[in-house]
Structure formats: C-alpha cells, structure tokens
Design an enzyme around this catalytic site. Structure first.
Site, mmCIF file in Angstrom:
data_model
loop_
_atom_site.group_PDB
_atom_site.id
_atom_site.type_symbol
_atom_site.label_atom_id
_atom_site.label_comp_id
_atom_site.label_asym_id
_atom_site.label_seq_id
_atom_site.Cartn_x
_atom_site.Cartn_y
_atom_site.Cartn_z
ATOM 1 N N ASP A 147 0.748 -1.186 -0.004
ATOM 2 C CA ASP A 147 0.162 0.320 0.159
ATOM 3 C C ASP A 147 0.945 1.300 0.038
ATOM 4 O OD1 ASP A 147 -2.091 1.657 0.090
ATOM 5 O OD2 ASP A 147 -2.497 1.298 2.523
ATOM 6 N N ASP B 226 -1.874 -1.003 6.825
ATOM 7 C CA ASP B 226 -2.100 -0.419 7.971
ATOM 8 C C ASP B 226 -3.516 0.121 8.379
ATOM 9 O OD1 ASP B 226 -2.378 1.557 6.224
ATOM 10 O OD2 ASP B 226 -0.800 2.854 7.100
ATOM 11 N N ASP C 239 -7.544 -2.268 4.362
ATOM 12 C CA ASP C 239 -6.782 -3.511 4.051
ATOM 13 C C ASP C 239 -6.644 -4.913 4.611
ATOM 14 O OD1 ASP C 239 -4.959 -1.674 2.602
ATOM 15 O OD2 ASP C 239 -4.033 -0.988 4.284
#
Length: 563
Positions: A47, A281, A285
């Site tokens: 990410d 995080d 996700d």
C-alpha cells in the site's frame, strides 16, 4: 530407526530462534509458520501510504479558489471538525486550516474507501464535498482533468472541494455539485524505501503497489523508489470482479482500488501460482491481509489490521522487511539440510527392514533378524545427525529458496540413505563370505559377532559423515568447522566414550571397543574402502538427482513461457 524423532524439535528450535531474532529487530511474529511462507514470497503487494511513503503529508497548494481565504478556512475547519477524520490526509489539512465549529453540521457522511469522499451539510450553507475529484464530480471539464493529471504526474495527491445548495437526506448525497477549489497534497517518501525496493528487485520478488489514490500519482511515486514496471498502471474504478481478476497479473500499479478489489487482486495472484505477501495499515486492507499467504501490518496502523496479520512491524518501518525475509530463508534452507540427515537414517532403516524380512523368510539369518540393535545407532544419531543438525539449523543463510521443500530434502537424503544401505550390505556380505571360508566355532561365537557389529557401526557412522560433507557443500568457514568437529567428536565417541561405558559395566552399547581397536589390517582396509567408495556413490547420486531436477525445472519454465 524409521522415526526421524529429532526433526520436530529441530524445526521448533529453528523457528523459535527466528522469532527471538526478529523481536530484536522490532518485528512481532503472530504466526510461527509465516516465517517460512514469507521466505517463499515471489510477489509483494504494497500500500503506497504508510509503506512507500511514511504517511506524513502536507498541503502544498490550493488551486482554483477565487473567494475569500478566511471563508475557505472557516469552511474547511468546520468540515474537518464535523467529519472527525483522523487519517493522514485530514491531519495535513487540519495542520493548514485547523479545526473548529464555526459552522453547525446537520448531517455528516464520513470518508469511505468505496465512495472516495466525505460530505457535510451545514446549517444554512448547503453541503460540502471533499474527496477524489472524479468521485466528487463525475463530469469534470477537460481542462480540470488535464490540471489534475499534471499534478498526478508530479507525484502529488489532488483533492476536490465542491458545494451543493442541497442537503444530505436519508444518507443520500445531492447530485448537484459545483467545484470550489483543489488541494494539492504532497506525500513524503521514506528515505529507506529506495534500498528496500532494490533489495526485493535483486532477490526476484515482484513488487506491486495497490492504492486507493489516483493511479498516475501512485505510478510516479512507485517509479521514484525504483519499482520495476511502475509505468504499467491501471485504475480499477468501475471494474467488475472478473475484470479485476484479468488485470491482476498484467499490471504493476493499481489505483482507485476498493477493499474488496484488493482482496480479489491478491486472490487472482495466488490463483496464478504466486506466493503473495501483503502489507497494510488500515481497516480497508483487512480483506486483502486475510487472503494473503503472508500478511504484514504496521504497528502505527489500525488495531484490526494488526489483529489479522501474521507479522507486525513494531517500528512501522518497511525497511525491516528484508531482514524478515532473510530470517525465513535461513530457517527453510537450514532445515532442509538438517532434515535430510534425519531422513537419511529413516530411508536406511526402511530398506534394511524390508531386506531383513526377505532374508529371514529365505532362512539366511542366524538368529538375529535385523542388522542393528536399537543402541547400535546411538553414535550415528548423536554424533552425525543430532549435534551437526543443530549447528546447521542455526547458521546464517539468506540464499534464495529454490524448489519444493519435500523434493529438496529427498534429493539430499536419498543419496546418503542409499550409500548407508550399501555399506551395511557390504559388511553383511563380507561376514557371510568370511564365515563360509571356514571360521572355527570359537571364532564364530566370540570374535566374529563382535567384529561384525563393530564394522556395521563404523561404516554407518562414517558413511553418514560423508553424507554430511556432501550436504555442507559449498563450504564456508562455519561448515568446515562443523565437519571437522563432527569427525573428531564421532571418533572420540567411538574410541573413548563407548569404551568407558563398557568398562564400567553399562553394557556394549556399540559392540566391544577393544575389538574395534584391535581389528587387523584386513578389516580396517575393508572398512576404509567401503567408506571411500560410498563417498563417490553419494556424489554420483546427488549429481544425478540435481541434473534430473534441473532438467525438469527447465521443462516447466519453457512450458510456462510458451503458455
């Protein structure tokens, strides 16, 4: 002898030592066996925010605003206070505009990964929208799109502030919207990201970047840090699940991705026989983290993301990832070497058991069906397998993991197992023909049984040592010392420890040591010949298996390329 009893303990020790080492590097292991999986990862999904970038953002520029700046500050401060968003984007805006309650909110629509925007209706002011430009206003002008794309190519994130005179009703947003201005936000790239991405590239791990941001922005940032094929980007906005699966293995950078699409991307990569690791995080996700073969969360992220992840980087530092991968490689590569020693003995015991039954049915035994007593394998298990395997399991080793675990072990243990079977059969035939040549009854009852047992143990121990030498190739200083130490210890064990046990009345654990020490030149020459011949047998079988597997791997590679 068929049971490789030490393998489970050895594996547990190796994994436990890896957990301790990783904890010293600020990495918490929540699943013991993920250490192995991460070492086999060939695709790493990142990410952008919080991984490549450190998550800290700042407002670089306000573009297109033509009104009173104080009025804009009042609107934005009230907007940020009403939504209570605490992500890095909101923090960057709050650092510039602040937060207050100058305007009274009537309805609030917090930011969501699906809508890519947030909205607030203020009393007497209508509704304000803030989010990704194409989600706030679908039919942007060509000029506006060009402006947004120019900033995106510079690696900047662009947000659009718009207004509607109508209110939010029943969680439905008004469709009439007019743009007010654009916020250009700068993302700070982690200094260590460049070296980390390069390490993965050098170690043949494909890096893919998945983000909810504009794909052009994400592509530019990915290119800056050295992600290979970063120019292959795509927006998943409006794509069906099937379309997402089709593009998963064709592109490197994915933008405007929803949480469900992240999960589909990971699933599609796994379906293409990739071992996938996912870092994240945030709450958005979680679905992808649960689906990945190995999931890595940042400690600074959400608690939910940490709870579903296999590993947690306590310092939230992506640069720790190579060390985690190296530790996994150390465990796998070393356990493969050590386990082959245990299974070498297992292979020998299985084959000899079958031969013993055949010889017994054929009437070729003289009262003792199996070749060994349980205690006869003590020297092999302790000196050649037990201690060396522990040292080998804990040695630093970050070589790339190749092939499948079981096939790698079988390749290494088969050669040693076959050589040990041949060694035992050579001694058996030597004894058989020796007795047939005319041994006296006294020799048969007293000397030859002891000589036979001693010869069996010696050839098995030193043939096992030859197998250890081959397994330790290519040599380094550590492995040379392991081999030298093993040879010395096994010899001392055979000539001193066992002899002492026999003298103090603990029994003949490996046969009478005095027989071994007084073997005549003929016996010693035969033993030495068997051991040396078996070294070359081990080398030949190992080379043949390596060539066979290399050929098979080449055929599979050519087949995949053709496909």
């Amino acid at each position: 002898g068929m049971i490789p009893s030490g393998m489970f303990l050895l594996t547990s020790i190796a994994l436990a030592s890896a957990v301790i080492k990783l904890s010293r590097k600020q990495t918490m292991v929540r699943d013991l066996y993920c250490i192995e999986m991460l070492a086999r990862v060939d695709t790493l999904c990142l990410d952008k925010t919080g991984t490549i970038t450190d998550g800290t953002m700042q407002l670089k520029e306000v573009v297109g605003y033509k009104g009173d700046e104080e009025e804009l500050k009042k609107v934005m401060a009230s907007f940020l206070a009403a939504t209570e968003d605490n992500n890095q984007t909101a923090i960057a805006l709050a650092n510039y505009f602040g937060r207050n309650q100058s305007l009274s909110p009537l309805a609030v629509m917090p930011f969501s990964s699906q809508k890519k925007l947030s909205a607030v209706t203020f009393d007497g002011e209508g509704t304000y929208f803030l989010g990704a430009p194409e989600f706030v206003i679908a039919d942007l002008s060509v000029k506006a799109k060009k402006k947004i794309e120019d900033y995106a190519r510079g690696g900047y994130r662009v947000l659009l502030l718009a207004r509607s005179p109508y209110d939010i009703k029943d969680d439905k947003l008004p469709s009439t919207r007019k743009e007010i201005c654009y916020f250009v936000i700068e993302d700070h790239i982690r200094p260590e990201a460049y070296d980390t991405i390069k390490w993965f590239k050098d170690n043949r791990v494909t890096v893919k970047v998945i983000s909810g941001d504009n794909p052009i922005t994400v592509s530019e940032i990915a290119a800056k840090v050295g992600v290979e094929n970063a120019d292959k980007f795509v927006s998943l906005e409006g794509m069906s699940n099937q379309q997402v699966r089709e593009v998963a293995n064709r592109y490197t950078v994915f933008g405007r991705v929803t949480p469900e699409q992240k999960r589909i991307l990971v699933t599609a990569m796994k379906a293409d026989k990739h071992t996938v690791a996912m870092t994240g995080d945030g709450v958005n996700d979680i679905l992808a983290l649960r689906e990945a073969d190995c999931s890595v969360a940042m400690a600074s992220g959400s608690e939910a993301a940490r709870n579903v992840s296999h590993l947690v980087l306590m310092n939230s530092d992506f640069s720790s990832m190579p060390e985690v991968v190296k530790e996994g490689r150390r465990v796998i590569n070393n356990i493969q070497n050590s386990s082959s020693l245990y299974l070498m003995k297992t292979f020998m015991s299985v084959v000899l058991s079958i031969l013993s039954v055949i010889l017994a049915l054929a009437g070729k035994t003289d009262g003792k069906i199996y070749f060994f007593d349980t205690s006869s394998l003590l020297a092999l298990e302790f000196c050649i397998i037990g201690l060396p395997s522990v040292f080998l399991a804990l040695q630093p080793n970050d070589a790339l993991v190749e092939g499948k675990f079981l096939s790698n072990i079988l390749k290494k243990c088969l050669a040693g197992g076959v050589a040990m079977v041949l060694a035992v059969l050579a001694v058996y035939l030597y004894r058989t023909f020796g007795l047939a040549a005319g041994a006296s009854a006294e020799d048969f009852d007293s000397i030859y049984p002891r000589v036979y047992e001693t010869m069996l143990v010696v050839v098995v121990v030193y043939t096992g040592f030859m197998s250890l030498v081959v397994i330790c190739k290519p040599f380094d200083t550590f492995r040379v010392w392991v081999c030298v130490g093993t040879f010395v210890f096994a010899t001392v064990f055979l000539t001193a420890v066992v002899g002492l046990m026999a003298k103090i009345g603990l029994g003949e654990v490996i046969g009478n040591i005095k027989v071994f020490l007084t073997l005549d030149f003929q016996f010693l020459t035969f033993i030495a010949t068997v051991i040396l011949v078996n070294y070359f047998v081990i080398m030949l079988i190992t080379k043949a298996l390596n060539n066979l597997m290399s050929k098979k791997k080449g055929e599979q590679t050519n087949g995949n390329q053709t496909t």
